[in-house]
Write a protein that holds these residues in place. Structure first.
Motif, PDB file in Angstrom:
ATOM      1  N   GLY A   1       0.767  -1.226   0.000  1.00 27.63           N
ATOM      2  CA  GLY A   1       0.000   0.000   0.000  1.00 27.63           C
ATOM      3  C   GLY A   1       0.810   1.293   0.000  1.00 27.63           C
ATOM      4  N   GLN A   2       2.122   1.210   0.170  1.00 30.30           N
ATOM      5  CA  GLN A   2       2.885   2.460   0.161  1.00 30.30           C
ATOM      6  C   GLN A   2       2.987   2.964  -1.276  1.00 30.30           C
ATOM      7  N   PRO A   3       3.048   4.284  -1.458  1.00 26.96           N
ATOM      8  CA  PRO A   3       3.177   4.819  -2.817  1.00 26.96           C
ATOM      9  C   PRO A   3       4.485   4.356  -3.452  1.00 26.96           C
ATOM     10  N   THR A   4       4.477   4.225  -4.777  1.00 25.26           N
ATOM     11  CA  THR A   4       5.722   3.831  -5.442  1.00 25.26           C
ATOM     12  C   THR A   4       6.669   5.018  -5.479  1.00 25.26           C
ATOM     13  N   MET A   5       7.943   4.720  -5.420  1.00 21.25           N
ATOM     14  CA  MET A   5       8.937   5.784  -5.468  1.00 21.25           C
ATOM     15  C   MET A   5       8.935   6.451  -6.838  1.00 21.25           C
ATOM     16  N   ALA A   6       8.576   5.712  -7.886  1.00 18.91           N
ATOM     17  CA  ALA A   6       8.487   6.312  -9.222  1.00 18.91           C
ATOM     18  C   ALA A   6       7.407   7.396  -9.249  1.00 18.91           C
ATOM     19  N   ASP A   7       6.278   7.141  -8.597  1.00 25.17           N
ATOM     20  CA  ASP A   7       5.202   8.140  -8.553  1.00 25.17           C
ATOM     21  C   ASP A   7       5.625   9.369  -7.744  1.00 25.17           C
ATOM     22  N   ILE A   8       6.328   9.144  -6.641  1.00 26.52           N
ATOM     23  CA  ILE A   8       6.789  10.273  -5.825  1.00 26.52           C
ATOM     24  C   ILE A   8       7.875  11.044  -6.574  1.00 26.52           C
ATOM     25  N   ALA A   9       8.746  10.334  -7.270  1.00 29.42           N
ATOM     26  CA  ALA A   9       9.786  10.987  -8.068  1.00 29.42           C
ATOM     27  C   ALA A   9       9.163  11.872  -9.142  1.00 29.42           C
ATOM     28  N   ALA A  10       8.119  11.374  -9.800  1.00 29.34           N
ATOM     29  CA  ALA A  10       7.441  12.161 -10.840  1.00 29.34           C
ATOM     30  C   ALA A  10       6.819  13.413 -10.229  1.00 29.34           C
ATOM     31  N   ALA A  11       6.203  13.273  -9.063  1.00 30.23           N
ATOM     32  CA  ALA A  11       5.603  14.430  -8.392  1.00 30.23           C
ATOM     33  C   ALA A  11       6.677  15.425  -7.967  1.00 30.23           C
ATOM     34  N   ALA A  12       7.822  14.925  -7.521  1.00 30.16           N
ATOM     35  CA  ALA A  12       8.926  15.814  -7.143  1.00 30.16           C
ATOM     36  C   ALA A  12       9.365  16.627  -8.358  1.00 30.16           C
ATOM     37  N   SER A  13       9.524  15.972  -9.494  1.00 32.75           N
ATOM     38  CA  SER A  13       9.932  16.649 -10.724  1.00 32.75           C
ATOM     39  C   SER A  13       8.891  17.694 -11.140  1.00 32.75           C
ATOM     40  N   GLU A  14       7.618  17.322 -11.080  1.00 28.25           N
ATOM     41  CA  GLU A  14       6.535  18.237 -11.449  1.00 28.25           C
ATOM     42  C   GLU A  14       6.504  19.475 -10.552  1.00 28.25           C
ATOM     43  N   ASN A  15       6.984  19.326  -9.326  1.00 31.05           N
ATOM     44  CA  ASN A  15       6.938  20.418  -8.358  1.00 31.05           C
ATOM     45  C   ASN A  15       8.285  21.111  -8.158  1.00 31.05           C
ATOM     46  N   GLY A  16       9.250  20.822  -9.047  1.00 29.07           N
ATOM     47  CA  GLY A  16      10.529  21.517  -9.011  1.00 29.07           C
ATOM     48  C   GLY A  16      11.465  21.111  -7.891  1.00 29.07           C
ATOM     49  N   LEU A  17      11.247  19.924  -7.330  1.00 34.49           N
ATOM     50  CA  LEU A  17      12.116  19.433  -6.256  1.00 34.49           C
ATOM     51  C   LEU A  17      13.195  18.514  -6.821  1.00 34.49           C
ATOM     52  N   ASP A  18      14.405  18.647  -6.301  1.00 29.06           N
ATOM     53  CA  ASP A  18      15.424  17.647  -6.604  1.00 29.06           C
ATOM     54  C   ASP A  18      14.989  16.353  -5.917  1.00 29.06           C
ATOM     55  N   TRP A  19      15.248  15.228  -6.544  1.00 28.00           N
ATOM     56  CA  TRP A  19      14.821  13.923  -6.033  1.00 28.00           C
ATOM     57  C   TRP A  19      16.039  13.036  -5.815  1.00 28.00           C
ATOM     58  N   VAL A  20      16.117  12.445  -4.630  1.00 27.91           N
ATOM     59  CA  VAL A  20      17.178  11.494  -4.321  1.00 27.91           C
ATOM     60  C   VAL A  20      16.521  10.238  -3.772  1.00 27.91           C
ATOM     61  N   TYR A  21      16.760   9.122  -4.456  1.00 26.14           N
ATOM     62  CA  TYR A  21      16.261   7.837  -3.968  1.00 26.14           C
ATOM     63  C   TYR A  21      17.449   7.061  -3.421  1.00 26.14           C
ATOM     64  N   MET A  22      17.477   6.914  -2.113  1.00 28.57           N
ATOM     65  CA  MET A  22      18.581   6.267  -1.426  1.00 28.57           C
ATOM     66  C   MET A  22      17.997   5.267  -0.422  1.00 28.57           C
ATOM     67  N   PRO A  23      17.471   4.135  -0.924  1.00 25.62           N
ATOM     68  CA  PRO A  23      16.818   3.187  -0.031  1.00 25.62           C
ATOM     69  C   PRO A  23      17.785   2.527   0.947  1.00 25.62           C
ATOM     70  N   VAL A  24      17.335   2.399   2.172  1.00 25.47           N
ATOM     71  CA  VAL A  24      18.123   1.794   3.238  1.00 25.47           C
ATOM     72  C   VAL A  24      17.214   0.817   3.975  1.00 25.47           C
ATOM     73  N   GLU A  25      17.723  -0.359   4.246  1.00 22.49           N
ATOM     74  CA  GLU A  25      16.957  -1.381   4.948  1.00 22.49           C
ATOM     75  C   GLU A  25      16.727  -0.960   6.401  1.00 22.49           C
ATOM     76  N   SER A  26      15.497  -1.022   6.833  1.00 25.22           N
ATOM     77  CA  SER A  26      15.151  -0.642   8.201  1.00 25.22           C
ATOM     78  C   SER A  26      15.906  -1.495   9.215  1.00 25.22           C
ATOM     79  N   GLY A  27      16.494  -0.829  10.209  1.00 23.88           N
ATOM     80  CA  GLY A  27      17.211  -1.536  11.260  1.00 23.88           C
ATOM     81  C   GLY A  27      18.579  -2.056  10.853  1.00 23.88           C
ATOM     82  N   ASN A  28      19.028  -1.714   9.646  1.00 26.02           N
ATOM     83  CA  ASN A  28      20.303  -2.241   9.164  1.00 26.02           C
ATOM     84  C   ASN A  28      21.058  -1.163   8.381  1.00 26.02           C
ATOM     85  N   ILE A  29      21.332  -0.040   9.021  1.00 27.11           N
ATOM     86  CA  ILE A  29      22.070   1.033   8.363  1.00 27.11           C
ATOM     87  C   ILE A  29      23.553   0.687   8.406  1.00 27.11           C
ATOM     88  N   THR A  30      24.128   0.544   7.222  1.00 25.99           N
ATOM     89  CA  THR A  30      25.524   0.130   7.117  1.00 25.99           C
ATOM     90  C   THR A  30      26.442   1.347   7.003  1.00 25.99           C
TER      91      THR A  30
END
Length: 143
Positions: free
Chosen positions: A43-72
């Protein structure tokens, strides 16, 4: 949208919706950072959809996924220069905001005293006091 300001350069939030991206831009954020993997939970929004909205709204977009509880250390190595060089202010989000806060804290520990970092996180509603040993390790890396 539950935005929690850490300092003048970064705020964090739990998962945002596609519609909330426009609100983030209206509030003056310049860069949107996603630290949550796609499909982490149903049910979470896709990152592609959020990235598109960021672009449409003039925001720089950074997708840097990190596993919860396991920050290396590699995650910190990627986050530190990104946050340093990003156009500010930055809004970073994940499931609850904690992962973003921990990434920020561990990268900030290279340049700022741990008590100051812990206080900023606490003021934003996150208790990261348990990260003290890891922040001390990061402090050895310097900026």
């Amino acid at each position: 949208m539950d935005i929690r300001k850490i300092d003048d350069t970064i705020s964090v939030a739990p998962q945002i919706s596609v519609a909330e991206v426009a609100e983030a831009a209206r509030l003056g954020f310049k860069t949107l950072v996603a630290n949550r993997p796609d499909q982490e939970e149903p049910g979470q929004p896709t990152m592609a959809d959020i990235a598109a909205a960021a672009s449409e709204n003039g925001l720089d977009w950074v997708y840097m996924p990190v596993e919860s509880g396991n920050i290396t250390d590699q995650d910190i190595e990627r986050f530190a220069p990104m946050i340093r060089d990003a156009e500010k202010p930055v809004l970073a989000f994940c499931r609850s905001g904690t992962r973003c806060t921990v990434l920020w804290a561990l990268s900030a520990a290279r340049n700022a005293p741990a008590p100051e970092i812990v206080d900023k996180a606490r003021n934003a509603g996150y208790d990261i006091s348990g990260l003290a040993p890891r922040m001390a390790q990061q402090a050895k890396h310097g900026g």
